[in-house]
Design a protein around this motif. Structure first.
Motif, PDB file in Angstrom:
ATOM      1  N   CYS A 221      41.229  18.366  15.485  1.00 51.62           N
ATOM      2  CA  CYS A 221      41.082  19.027  14.168  1.00 51.62           C
ATOM      3  C   CYS A 221      40.442  18.047  13.187  1.00 51.62           C
ATOM      4  O   CYS A 221      40.604  16.835  13.305  1.00 51.62           O
ATOM      5  CB  CYS A 221      42.485  19.433  13.739  1.00 51.62           C
ATOM      6  SG  CYS A 221      42.539  20.139  12.109  1.00 51.62           S
TER       7      CYS A 221
ATOM      8  N   GLY B  63      52.660  19.539   1.831  1.00 51.91           N
ATOM      9  CA  GLY B  63      51.665  18.450   1.850  1.00 51.91           C
ATOM     10  C   GLY B  63      50.249  18.922   1.585  1.00 51.91           C
ATOM     11  O   GLY B  63      49.608  18.493   0.618  1.00 51.91           O
TER      12      GLY B  63
ATOM     13  N   PHE C 283      39.809  17.346   9.044  1.00 55.02           N
ATOM     14  CA  PHE C 283      40.018  17.655   7.624  1.00 55.02           C
ATOM     15  C   PHE C 283      38.997  16.876   6.803  1.00 55.02           C
ATOM     16  O   PHE C 283      38.829  15.683   7.008  1.00 55.02           O
ATOM     17  CB  PHE C 283      41.426  17.266   7.182  1.00 55.02           C
ATOM     18  CG  PHE C 283      42.451  18.323   7.488  1.00 55.02           C
ATOM     19  CD1 PHE C 283      42.849  19.212   6.495  1.00 55.02           C
ATOM     20  CD2 PHE C 283      43.016  18.439   8.756  1.00 55.02           C
ATOM     21  CE1 PHE C 283      43.790  20.193   6.778  1.00 55.02           C
ATOM     22  CE2 PHE C 283      43.940  19.418   9.030  1.00 55.02           C
ATOM     23  CZ  PHE C 283      44.333  20.312   8.027  1.00 55.02           C
TER      24      PHE C 283
ATOM     25  N   THR D  23      55.093  25.813   7.099  1.00 49.65           N
ATOM     26  CA  THR D  23      55.026  24.689   8.040  1.00 49.65           C
ATOM     27  C   THR D  23      55.300  25.190   9.457  1.00 49.65           C
ATOM     28  O   THR D  23      55.900  26.248   9.643  1.00 49.65           O
ATOM     29  CB  THR D  23      56.034  23.582   7.654  1.00 49.65           C
ATOM     30  OG1 THR D  23      55.987  22.541   8.600  1.00 49.65           O
ATOM     31  CG2 THR D  23      57.459  24.124   7.558  1.00 49.65           C
TER      32      THR D  23
ATOM     33  N   GLY E 227      56.115  21.629   4.376  1.00 49.71           N
ATOM     34  CA  GLY E 227      54.977  22.558   4.154  1.00 49.71           C
ATOM     35  C   GLY E 227      54.375  22.499   2.764  1.00 49.71           C
ATOM     36  O   GLY E 227      53.770  23.471   2.288  1.00 49.71           O
TER      37      GLY E 227
HETATM   38  P1  ADP Z   1      54.201  19.801   6.975  1.00 56.73           P
HETATM   39  O1  ADP Z   1      53.387  18.683   7.508  1.00 56.73           O
HETATM   40  O2  ADP Z   1      55.349  19.411   6.235  1.00 56.73           O
HETATM   41  O3  ADP Z   1      54.353  20.916   7.912  1.00 56.73           O
HETATM   42  P2  ADP Z   1      51.765  20.328   5.720  1.00 56.73           P
HETATM   43  O4  ADP Z   1      51.419  21.108   4.513  1.00 56.73           O
HETATM   44  O5  ADP Z   1      51.342  18.932   5.711  1.00 56.73           O
HETATM   45  O6  ADP Z   1      53.279  20.436   5.890  1.00 56.73           O
HETATM   46  O7  ADP Z   1      51.139  21.072   6.949  1.00 56.73           O
HETATM   47  C1  ADP Z   1      51.255  22.372   7.113  1.00 56.73           C
HETATM   48  C2  ADP Z   1      50.979  22.795   8.508  1.00 56.73           C
HETATM   49  O8  ADP Z   1      49.616  22.630   8.844  1.00 56.73           O
HETATM   50  C3  ADP Z   1      51.658  21.983   9.532  1.00 56.73           C
HETATM   51  O9  ADP Z   1      52.949  22.500   9.717  1.00 56.73           O
HETATM   52  C4  ADP Z   1      50.790  22.138  10.736  1.00 56.73           C
HETATM   53  O10 ADP Z   1      51.153  23.266  11.459  1.00 56.73           O
HETATM   54  C5  ADP Z   1      49.442  22.316  10.210  1.00 56.73           C
HETATM   55  N1  ADP Z   1      48.670  21.072  10.300  1.00 56.73           N
HETATM   56  C6  ADP Z   1      48.490  20.195   9.292  1.00 56.73           C
HETATM   57  N2  ADP Z   1      47.678  19.221   9.717  1.00 56.73           N
HETATM   58  C7  ADP Z   1      47.326  19.524  11.000  1.00 56.73           C
HETATM   59  C8  ADP Z   1      46.523  18.866  11.969  1.00 56.73           C
HETATM   60  N3  ADP Z   1      45.869  17.742  11.723  1.00 56.73           N
HETATM   61  N4  ADP Z   1      46.389  19.468  13.187  1.00 56.73           N
HETATM   62  C9  ADP Z   1      47.033  20.655  13.425  1.00 56.73           C
HETATM   63  N5  ADP Z   1      47.795  21.267  12.545  1.00 56.73           N
HETATM   64  C10 ADP Z   1      47.977  20.723  11.355  1.00 56.73           C
END
Ligand code: ADP
Length: 853
Positions: A824, A795, A826, A786, A793
């Motif tokens: 970004c 999710g 997804f 994360t 980290g």
């Molecule tokens: P957390 O949200 O607990 O950090 P996640 O697995 O959801 O864990 O996300 C991991 C990492 O991915 C985040 O810490 C972030 O740096 C990056 N991330 C996730 N979604 C986005 C997004 N939409 N834009 C930029 N970075 C993102």
């Protein structure tokens, strides 16, 4: 006699002609010699027959000559007799003529004398006295002339003018003044006559003739002696061969002629002398000159010769057949000898006493001893190794006493050079053509090579079985449609013992039964999958995971069809114990589930303040409504209607709060994975409502667009979890980027799409945050990675595994405006027709529907 001949023989052999003949004979090929030897007796018989025929012909000719001689003699004798008779009559008549000439007789006297003569000589038929002018003076007896005179000029006493034999004779008699005989043509009544013209003289002048007429018939009758006429057909003939008197032999048929060899050989004719050529005495032998005895002998000899020749030919043909048979026998013998010699099997014959009577070339070649060395040998034979002698002696005794091992036995044989080799020996009694046993026949095969091959095979079999036995999988092979087990390794035997029911159970549970109904198995198409059984071995191996209750194990079963060594179609089942893997999978599944729940709880925990804030609104509203109503009721300023409206609004707010709590409860509730056909819109709405609580707090605007979509087979809570996660991350990224309010925007698009030709539902979450840093992009789905201080980290890692467990895929990408990252995106998609087993990635096989024993 014999001794003399034997003494002579050496000298005879030295004769040059004989020497040359012998040399010639030796030069001839045997075939030719046989032919000549065969032909010689035939030629001899033919020569003998020819000699007999020649001798017979010679004798026959001699006999014919003799006969001819006899005929001639007899005919001449008869002619003599006839001549004498005629001369005798002629003399009498000459005397009468002289008396007439001297005119001693007148007509009457003449008649008297004539009468006497006619009586005396019966052949004298008539006497006529004709004068010089051909006038008939007197005619006595029965002269034909007298008869003809009636109608002829002679009647007027003058001879007919027309010249006839009589006239010619008359003229001749006048001319020659000598007696003239003339044979006159037969008279109309058929009697042949002989005329004798005797000239009459009156002094020197011709004075007519005395014409005497003889009946040839009577002349023949009295003139030819009876013994001659008895032996031959004697006849009087004229110059032309016409028969005038007597008999002629019947004409012979051809056979008679042939038997007589020459019909003319035994006939003979001679002119009757005083008459001349006008009258011929002819005689022919009656009897065929070939006698019965002669012809019989001839035929006997002929028949015997023909029979001999026939027998020789028959004998020759018989010999030829014998020769052919002999040749065939020689060929056969040669063939057998060649076969024996070319055979790689050694052959040895023993007589009943144990002597070697025969060895073939292969036997000599194998042992190194020659035939001469071996034939006649008795035990111990030279090819016996010294150390095996006692055993081999025992064997030989068994052999000689008839104790034969039908399958043969193996022995060691010593070559002449002392080396040894393994041989297999078969013994059988030697029976001759009469069915009597004359010894023992032994065949010997060098089995050194087969033994080596067998050992190698055994070694490879050992290796093969060792590998199979040591395998930690059970391997079994059973034919289709039969109960027997063709092969089973150690593990199979441990699990199912030696029975085939384990094999059948495994394949049945795996959905690939080995047993097919008997009727179907007769056909070329089996009852399994309807494909030709011949194609089965080519079919791909099938595998399935089954739970075997009696073992308490999960087994991965692979089946494969194969053609067994005997040509039968068989099924091989390989079962591997996968219980530990299954347990691990189950454990990891449970852990994943717990992680998902935990993650949801974390999400909610993270959202707690937002939720509290969200709940605060309705609760504040309820409080305000309640306070307002209390004060207005106290002031009694409220009508019943207003109160009712206020209460309804209060209830609505309470309901809203309840809904929020209900949704959160539903989201975080731990439940069993449950896939149902879910409406995409419902899922999206639920997720959006939950996420909006957080988004509102962050002052981020959420807009979403959703097309009309078919339901999908998913676990809705999990998909909602993914959406909430993505929307929350998007909002956090915007907050982190500190975007001004117009740019604090998150978009959700849910649209139909196709991936690899299959329909899918595509979810896209687009934010306006800072995007993902390149180092983060590489570890995006890593658990516990994360960039947030308060982040866990896990999710995204969970999101991807949830999406992929639904046979979907997930990806992330940054959005750019030139080189600047503006946000970004997804994206993930889920298949519309639900997860298909075929396209399942390997790590997700545990999700497949399984058969439970
Ligand atoms: P957390 O949200 O607990 O950090 P996640 O697995 O959801 O864990 O996300 C991991 C990492 O991915 C985040 O810490 C972030 O740096 C990056 N991330 C996730 N979604 C986005 C997004 N939409 N834009 C930029 N970075 C993102």
């Amino acid at each position: 006699m014999q001794t003399r001949l034997s003494q002579l023989l050496p000298y005879l052999r030295e004769l040059p002609a004989l020497v040359r003949l012998r040399q010639w004979w030796r030069r001839q090929s045997p075939h030719r010699q046989d032919r000549y030897a065969m032909l010689a007796p035939l030629v001899a018989v033919l020569l003998f027959l020819a000699a007999i025929v020649a001798a017979f012909g010679y004798l026959r000719l001699e006999e014919m000559e003799r006969e001819q001689e006899a005929v001639r003699r007899d005919v001449e004798y008869a002619q003599q007799r006839m001549r004498l008779r005629l001369l005798e009559r002629q003399e009498e008549l000459v005397r009468l003529a002289q008396e007439v000439s001297s005119q001693e007789l007148d007509a009457d006297q003449f008649r008297n004398r004539a009468n006497v003569l006619l009586n005396q000589y019966p052949e004298l038929q008539g006497l006529s006295w004709i004068d010089e002018r051909r006038r008939l003076r007197v005619a006595h007896g029965n002269p034909s002339l007298a008869h003809s005179l009636v109608n002829s000029p002679v009647r007027s006493g003058v001879l007919p003018e027309k010249p006839s034999e009589t006239e010619n004779a008359f003229a001749l008699a006048r001319e020659l003044r000598q007696p003239i005989y003339v044979q006159r043509s037969a008279t109309p009544d058929g009697t042949a006559l002989l005329e004798l013209h005797l000239p009459l003289h009156s002094r020197t002048r011709f004075a007519g003739v005395l014409l005497a007429e003889y009946s040839l018939d009577t002349l023949y009758r009295y003139g030819v002696p009876s013994e001659v006429s008895a032996r031959y057909a004697v006849s009087l003939r004229d110059s032309r061969g016409e028969v005038l008197a007597g008999s002629s032999a019947p004409k012979r048929n051809r056979a008679g002629q042939w038997l007589g060899w020459a019909s003319h050989a035994n006939e003979y004719e001679v002119p009757v002398s005083p008459v001349g050529n006008g009258l011929v005495l002819h005689a022919q032998a009656y009897r065929a000159s070939l006698g019965v005895v002669g012809s019989g002998l001839f035929w006997l000899v002929g028949t015997l010769s023909v029979m001999t020749a026939w027998m020789l030919i028959a004998n020759w043909r018989h010999t030829r057949r014998r020769m052919q048979a002999q040749q065939a026998l020689v060929l056969e013998t040669n063939f057998r000898r060649a076969m024996e010699n070319s055979m790689p099997t050694g052959m040895r014959a023993l007589d009943l006493q144990g002597h070697i009577t025969y060895v073939n070339a292969a036997f000599c070649q194998m042992t190194g001893w020659s035939e001469r060395e071996l034939v006649g040998c008795t035990a111990p034979f030279p090819y016996w190794p010294e150390e095996d002698r006692d055993m081999l002696m025992g064997r030989l005794e068994d052999e000689l006493t008839g104790r034969v091992t039908p399958g043969g036995f193996q022995v060691r044989v010593k070559r002449k050079d002392g080396t040894l080799f393994d041989a297999r020996i078969y013994v059988s009694p030697l029976i001759d053509a009469r069915g009597l046993q004359t010894g023992w026949m032994t065949s010997m095969t060098d089995i050194t090579e087969p033994n080596r091959v067998r050992e190698q095979l055994y070694a490879s079999y050992e290796r093969f079985t060792t590998v199979l036995e040591a395998l930690d999988a059970s391997v079994s092979v059973a034919p289709l449609g039969a109960d027997e087990l063709l092969f089973a390794n150690k593990l199979y035997r441990l699990w199912f013992h030696e029975q085939s029911n384990g094999h059948v159970r495994l394949s049945t549970q795996a959905g690939l039964p080995a047993r097919v109904s008997t009727e179907d198995s007769q056909d070329s198409v089996d009852g399994l999958v309807g494909m030709p059984t011949s194609a089965l071995p080519d079919a791909d191996a099938e595998n399935a995971e089954v739970y075997v209750e009696e073992l308490g194990k999960w087994l991965e079963v692979r089946t494969r069809y194969l053609t067994w060594v005997d040509g039968r179609l068989a099924q091989m089942v390989i079962a591997t114990d996968i219980t530990p893997r299954r347990l691990a999978e189950a454990q990891s599944a449970a852990q994943a589930e717990r992680a998902q729940t935990a993650s949801r709880l974390i999400t909610m925990g993270e959202m707690a303040s937002s939720v509290a804030h969200e709940l605060n609104q309705p609760l504040t509203a309820i409080n305000n409504y309640c306070n307002g109503m209390v004060s207005r009721i106290k002031a009694q300023q409220i009508s019943e209607e207003d109160l009712l409206g206020a209460l309804e609004k209060t209830a609505k707010q309470a309901q809203r709060a309840g809904q929020i709590i209900q949704r959160i409860r539903a989201f975080v509730k731990r439940s069993e994975p449950n896939r149902t056909l879910s409406e995409v819109a419902v899922m999206v709405n639920e997720a959006v409502e939950l996420a909006e609580i957080e988004l509102r707090r962050y002052n981020v605007r959420l807009s979403y667009f959703m097309a009309d979509l078919p339901p999908v087979l998913v676990d809705p809570i999990l998909i909602e979890q993914v959406l909430v996660n993505l929307l929350k991350n998007a909002a956090e990224s915007i907050v982190h980027a500190q975007r001004p309010p117009p740019h604090r925007r998150v978009e959700l698009h849910v649209l139909p799409a196709t991936v690899e030709g299959k329909p899918v539902v595509e979810f896209t979450v687009t934010d306006t945050g800072r995007g993902i840093a390149p180092e983060v992009m590489a570890r995006l789905y890593e658990a516990f990675h994360t960039t947030k201080a308060e982040g866990m980290g896990i999710g995204l890692s969970l999101c991807r595994s949830i999406v992929e467990s639904h046979q979907g895929r997930m990806k992330a990408e940054n959005l750019y405006n030139g080189s600047e990252v503006t946000g970004c995106r997804f994206t993930f998609w889920l298949p519309v027709d639900g997860p298909a087993a075929a396209s399942a990635p390997p790590q997700l096989q545990a999700e497949k529907p399984q058969v439970r024993a």
